[in-house]
Structures are given as structure tokens and as C-alpha cells.
Design a protein around this motif. Structure first.
Motif, PDB file in Angstrom:
ATOM      1  N   HIS A 152     117.168  60.617 -25.464  1.00 22.47           N
ATOM      2  CA  HIS A 152     117.708  60.304 -24.143  1.00 22.47           C
ATOM      3  C   HIS A 152     116.688  59.516 -23.319  1.00 22.47           C
ATOM      4  CE1 HIS A 152     115.412  63.846 -22.793  1.00 22.47           C
ATOM      5  NE2 HIS A 152     115.403  63.260 -21.629  1.00 22.47           N
ATOM      6  N   PHE A 153     117.205  58.778 -22.342  1.00 20.72           N
ATOM      7  CA  PHE A 153     116.373  58.089 -21.359  1.00 20.72           C
ATOM      8  C   PHE A 153     116.175  59.011 -20.165  1.00 20.72           C
ATOM      9  CE2 PHE A 153     117.971  54.061 -23.299  1.00 20.72           C
ATOM     10  CZ  PHE A 153     116.742  53.495 -23.559  1.00 20.72           C
ATOM     11  N   ASP A 154     115.125  58.784 -19.414  1.00 16.95           N
ATOM     12  CA  ASP A 154     114.890  59.580 -18.214  1.00 16.95           C
ATOM     13  C   ASP A 154     115.713  59.094 -17.021  1.00 16.95           C
ATOM     14  OD1 ASP A 154     113.467  57.216 -17.846  1.00 16.95           O
ATOM     15  OD2 ASP A 154     111.825  58.191 -16.764  1.00 16.95           O
ATOM     16  N   ALA A 155     116.481  58.023 -17.205  1.00 18.82           N
ATOM     17  CA  ALA A 155     117.328  57.497 -16.129  1.00 18.82           C
ATOM     18  C   ALA A 155     118.628  56.971 -16.719  1.00 18.82           C
ATOM     19  CB  ALA A 155     116.611  56.374 -15.392  1.00 18.82           C
ATOM     20  N   ASP A 156     119.724  57.128 -15.975  1.00 19.30           N
ATOM     21  CA  ASP A 156     121.010  56.592 -16.420  1.00 19.30           C
ATOM     22  C   ASP A 156     121.250  55.179 -15.886  1.00 19.30           C
ATOM     23  OD1 ASP A 156     121.697  58.922 -17.775  1.00 19.30           O
ATOM     24  OD2 ASP A 156     122.515  59.826 -15.958  1.00 19.30           O
ATOM     25  N   THR A 209     110.179  50.814 -15.511  1.00 22.19           N
ATOM     26  CA  THR A 209     109.792  51.551 -16.712  1.00 22.19           C
ATOM     27  C   THR A 209     110.782  52.675 -16.980  1.00 22.19           C
ATOM     28  OG1 THR A 209     107.462  51.078 -16.301  1.00 22.19           O
ATOM     29  CG2 THR A 209     107.958  52.910 -17.788  1.00 22.19           C
ATOM     30  N   LEU A 210     111.189  52.757 -18.230  1.00 15.92           N
ATOM     31  CA  LEU A 210     112.057  53.838 -18.712  1.00 15.92           C
ATOM     32  C   LEU A 210     111.259  54.683 -19.698  1.00 15.92           C
ATOM     33  CD1 LEU A 210     115.278  51.896 -19.703  1.00 15.92           C
ATOM     34  CD2 LEU A 210     115.121  53.602 -17.924  1.00 15.92           C
ATOM     35  N   VAL A 211     111.603  55.943 -19.795  1.00 12.90           N
ATOM     36  CA  VAL A 211     110.996  56.801 -20.808  1.00 12.90           C
ATOM     37  C   VAL A 211     112.101  57.226 -21.774  1.00 12.90           C
ATOM     38  CG1 VAL A 211     109.809  58.976 -21.262  1.00 12.90           C
ATOM     39  CG2 VAL A 211     109.221  57.630 -19.235  1.00 12.90           C
ATOM     40  N   LEU A 212     111.896  56.900 -23.041  1.00 11.03           N
ATOM     41  CA  LEU A 212     112.812  57.293 -24.105  1.00 11.03           C
ATOM     42  C   LEU A 212     112.188  58.487 -24.815  1.00 11.03           C
ATOM     43  CD1 LEU A 212     115.328  56.726 -25.884  1.00 11.03           C
ATOM     44  CD2 LEU A 212     113.882  55.204 -27.234  1.00 11.03           C
ATOM     45  N   THR A 213     112.925  59.587 -24.916  1.00 15.27           N
ATOM     46  CA  THR A 213     112.408  60.810 -25.532  1.00 15.27           C
ATOM     47  C   THR A 213     113.204  61.149 -26.781  1.00 15.27           C
ATOM     48  OG1 THR A 213     111.779  61.659 -23.354  1.00 15.27           O
ATOM     49  CG2 THR A 213     111.925  63.258 -25.140  1.00 15.27           C
ATOM     50  N   THR A 251     114.474  63.832 -28.912  1.00 19.19           N
ATOM     51  CA  THR A 251     114.722  65.264 -28.769  1.00 19.19           C
ATOM     52  C   THR A 251     115.124  65.920 -30.087  1.00 19.19           C
ATOM     53  OG1 THR A 251     116.995  64.815 -28.090  1.00 19.19           O
ATOM     54  CG2 THR A 251     115.359  65.051 -26.336  1.00 19.19           C
TER      55      THR A 251
END
Length: 119
Positions: free
Chosen positions: A73-77, A93-97, A99
Motif C-alpha cells: 500500500h501507499f501512505d497516501a491515496d 514523496t510517497l511511501v510504498l510499503t 505488507t
């Protein structure tokens, strides 16, 4: 002895053995590695048979499991650039995690970016 999969002609065969054949001394043992390549998501079940030279009997072993894909998931939609000056770069900047329990390879792209505004 020789290991053969019951449905070896199938394209969905995912289990491979090393070694696939060998010889056993009286009272001997053989270590066989079963390697799974999960190329199709979902459950699988494969039956391996061991043929013994000079015997009408076969040994069998069933291999089953569930191949899963990565979850992330991304930390923002939404990424809002707001007002942007013409011909100036603007960054967010986006953070892709990841999971999931497995590593993943990813490629991020903007499908309708014909003018290559996003690089």
C-alpha cells in the motif's frame, strides 16, 4: 528409484526434485529436495510417485500449498500538487510499503502520461 509427477505433462507443474533418480543401498537413505516455483496464484496439489526398479509397487507423496501474491500500500491515496509553475519541477514523496511475507519487485508508472510529465 525414480520420482515422477502424476500429471507431468501439465503446464502447471510447479514442483521439481533434485535428484530425480538414484540408487539406495540396503538400509540406505536419500535426501531429495523438492523445489516449488509459484507461477500461478492459488492452491495447488501435486502427486509424486516413486517407481522402484524391479518392483510393481510405487511410493507416493502429495505436495500441496497455496501460492500468494504480494500485498502492498501507499501512505497516501491522493497526491495533490496544487498550483504548479510552468516548466518547473515539482516533487511529492510517497511511501510504498510491502505488507506481505514475500519480497516483491515493482515498477511505478502513470498509464496516461503521453507527454511524459511524470518521470
Amino acid at each position: 528409484w525414480r520420482i515422477e509427477l502424476a500429471d507431468a505433462a501439465s503446464d502447471s507443474t510447479r514442483v521439481r526434485f533434485s535428484p530425480e533418480a538414484g540408487e539406495l543401498e540396503v538400509g540406505g537413505t536419500a535426501e531429495i529436495t523438492a523445489r516449488l516455483t509459484g507461477e500461478t496464484l492459488g492452491e495447488f496439489c501435486e502427486l509424486a510417485r516413486v517407481a522402484l526398479e524391479g518392483s510393481d509397487q510405487t511410493l507416493s507423496c502429495q505436495f500441496k500449498g497455496h501460492v500468494i501474491g504480494p500485498t502492498f500500500h501507499f501512505d497516501a491515496d491522493l497526491v495533490d500538487f496544487g498550483l504548479c509553475s510552468f516548466s518547473f519541477d515539482h516533487e511529492r514523496t510517497l511511501v510504498l510499503t510491502n505488507t506481505s511475507d514475500i519480497p516483491m519487485t515493482f515498477a511505478l508508472r502513470v498509464p496516461h502520461d503521453a507527454r511524459k510529465e511524470f518521470t
